[in-house]
Scaffold this active site. Structure first.
Site, PDB file in Angstrom:
ATOM      1  N   LYS A  69       0.802  -1.228   0.000  1.00  0.00           N
ATOM      2  CA  LYS A  69       0.000   0.000   0.000  1.00  0.00           C
ATOM      3  C   LYS A  69       0.835   1.278   0.000  1.00  0.00           C
ATOM      4  O   LYS A  69       0.395   2.309  -0.498  1.00  0.00           O
ATOM      5  CB  LYS A  69      -0.941   0.020   1.214  1.00  0.00           C
ATOM      6  CG  LYS A  69      -2.129  -0.911   1.087  1.00  0.00           C
ATOM      7  CD  LYS A  69      -3.047  -0.756   2.287  1.00  0.00           C
ATOM      8  CE  LYS A  69      -4.325  -1.521   2.104  1.00  0.00           C
ATOM      9  NZ  LYS A  69      -5.300  -1.295   3.183  1.00  0.00           N
ATOM     10  N   ASP A 105     -10.320   3.183   1.927  1.00  0.00           N
ATOM     11  CA  ASP A 105     -10.561   2.595   3.262  1.00  0.00           C
ATOM     12  C   ASP A 105     -11.291   3.561   4.200  1.00  0.00           C
ATOM     13  O   ASP A 105     -12.216   3.173   4.915  1.00  0.00           O
ATOM     14  CB  ASP A 105      -9.244   2.165   3.907  1.00  0.00           C
ATOM     15  CG  ASP A 105      -8.763   0.810   3.398  1.00  0.00           C
ATOM     16  OD1 ASP A 105      -9.600   0.004   2.952  1.00  0.00           O
ATOM     17  OD2 ASP A 105      -7.535   0.566   3.449  1.00  0.00           O
TER      18      ASP A 105
END
Ligand code: NAP
Length: 271
Positions: A69, A105
């Site tokens: 990420k 997210d």
């Protein structure tokens, strides 16, 4: 499914990815909205090689998970401001060879919470200071929530709190006092350690909204105890599905079929 020369390729890049629920969820969404795409799981060891593949094969969209990420960020052409702020990317859109990184997210967590509560003006304790905590804390703050970071290790917790211009409390000193929304972003309670919980039950006040982003098991010890104490609960599947819905909308340009995606994830978890 009619796969042909016009079918677009999508996938999740991570390591490991063998237990990922994303292929089932995204393929169900594509089918439901009539998007001509197929989504696969790619176990990627070197993210540089993964990005070369995206460009060479014209992979149209990627979900990015552990451990890529952060390392993926310098390899992309553009970063969405929220992903830049969070410092991590979980979504890539390939628009005619130009790769843009997003982070869904925080948006996913906010959407899951908003099914049960207002966020603006509420005091929100985020337990944990890792990647998920960063995304969620920035997302909640963007909605007007007053975030406090609560973490086991002070250095990591204080660093995130400083980035947010928010307060920090050590996990060992957490009292639950004046907290309206509590979000567990640690892996505590996840299978196989289902007896673990980040916060003792007596710190959960009736009227609190308690969200756990762990979704395996669906009802963690934290959520079970919160329910028994009269709190409103939000499970980790809600966040997972909404973060996936934002990805799907970026890729297809169509409203994501959240209910279909959720059912697919719940069915996969039961297996
Ligand atoms: P991470 O970057 O490794 O951060 C983990 C955090 O949990 C750290 O703050 C760590 O505290 C804390 N922690 C770990 N073990 C602990 C323990 N025994 N006691 C107290 N604190 C502990 O992980 P992440 O990427 O943020 O992911 C965290 C969890 O969220 C994972 O279980 C992941 O599967 C889940 N997740 C769910 C979704 C969803 O959509 N539902 C999305 C993303 C992630 P220290 O700083 O003290 O080490």
């Amino acid at each position: 499914m009619n796969i042909n020369t016009r079918t677009s390729l999508y996938g999740v890049f991570g390591n490991p990815v063998s237990h990922s629920l994303s292929p089932a969820m995204h393929n169900a969404a594509f089918r439901q909205v009539g998007h001509d795409g197929v989504y696969l799981a790619f176990e990627i060891r070197e993210i540089e090689a993964g990005i070369t593949a995206v460009r060479a094969l014209n992979i149209r969209g990627v979900s990015v998970t552990i451990p890529h990420k952060i390392s993926i960020m310098p390899l992309l052409d553009h970063l969405d401001p929220m992903a830049r702020k969070i410092g991590a990317v979980n979504t890539v859109v390939n628009q005619d060879g130009v790769l843009t990184g997003y982070n869904s997210d925080g948006l996913g967590a906010v959407a899951a919470l908003k099914e049960k509560t207002e966020i603006a003006g509420q005091s929100v304790a985020v337990i944990g200071a890792g990647g998920a905590a960063r995304a969620i804390a920035f997302g909640v703050q963007a909605e007007g929530g007053n975030v406090t970071i609560v973490n086991r290790s002070a250095d990591k917790g204080e660093r995130l709190a400083k980035d947010l211009n928010a307060d920090f409390r050590p996990l060992s000193e957490f009292s639950g006092e004046d907290v309206r929304i509590l979000i567990n972003t640690t892996p505590l309670g996840m299978t196989p350690n289902v007896d673990a919980t980040p916060v003792p039950a007596d710190k959960l006040e009736p009227g609190m909204v308690v969200m756990d982003i762990v979704y395996n098991p669906l009802e963690t010890r934290l959520l079970r105890e919160a329910g028994a104490r009269g709190c409103t609960t939000v499970d980790g599947v809600a966040m997972f599905v909404y973060q996936g819905a934002f990805q799907s909308e970026l890729w297809t340009g169509q409203k994501a079929p959240v209910d279909v995606m959720k059912q697919m994830v719940l069915d996969a978890l039961k297996k």
